[in-house]
Design a protein around this motif. Structure first.
Motif: not given
Length: 113
Positions: A91, A106, A6, A53, A59
């Motif tokens: 991330c 997700t 992410l 995100c 996130l």
């Protein structure tokens, strides 16, 4: 088995910086996962997907949901040597784990552009 990375899209990281941060998350997630997950992921060809995100808040929210679901997470904070401030959350690696477990958290996110 798969792994999801992410990315905090709001940072607008240059491509090279983005690639480095994603690589950090992939390796860290692998190293933090259990031996069974590691072996299964390696045998599956190390599949991974990089999703975005739209903000650091999103996130963090996704990372918290993944952790609450019992998934391995690997938050990556920048060292601050190049383009962003030290400690910035860039991330989060999720997994490797069963795709259905990861997708439950997700699955609605879009690919990094």
């Amino acid at each position: 088995m798969k792994q999801v990375i992410l990315v905090n899209q709001a940072l607008n990281l240059p491509p090279g910086k983005l690639a480095a941060q994603v690589a950090h998350a992939a390796v860290a997630g692998f190293l933090q996962s259990g031996g069974r997950e590691q072996r299964a992921w390696l045998e599956a060809g190390m599949p991974k997907i990089v999703l975005r995100c739209e903000s650091e808040a999103e996130l963090r929210e996704m990372a918290a949901a993944a952790q609450a679901a019992g998934l391995t997470i690997a938050p990556i904070r920048d060292a601050g040597r190049t383009v962003i401030e030290a400690g910035t959350l860039t991330c989060v690696g999720v997994g490797p784990d069963d795709p259905a477990r990861i997708d439950a958290i997700t699955g609605a996110l879009k690919l990094v552009r």
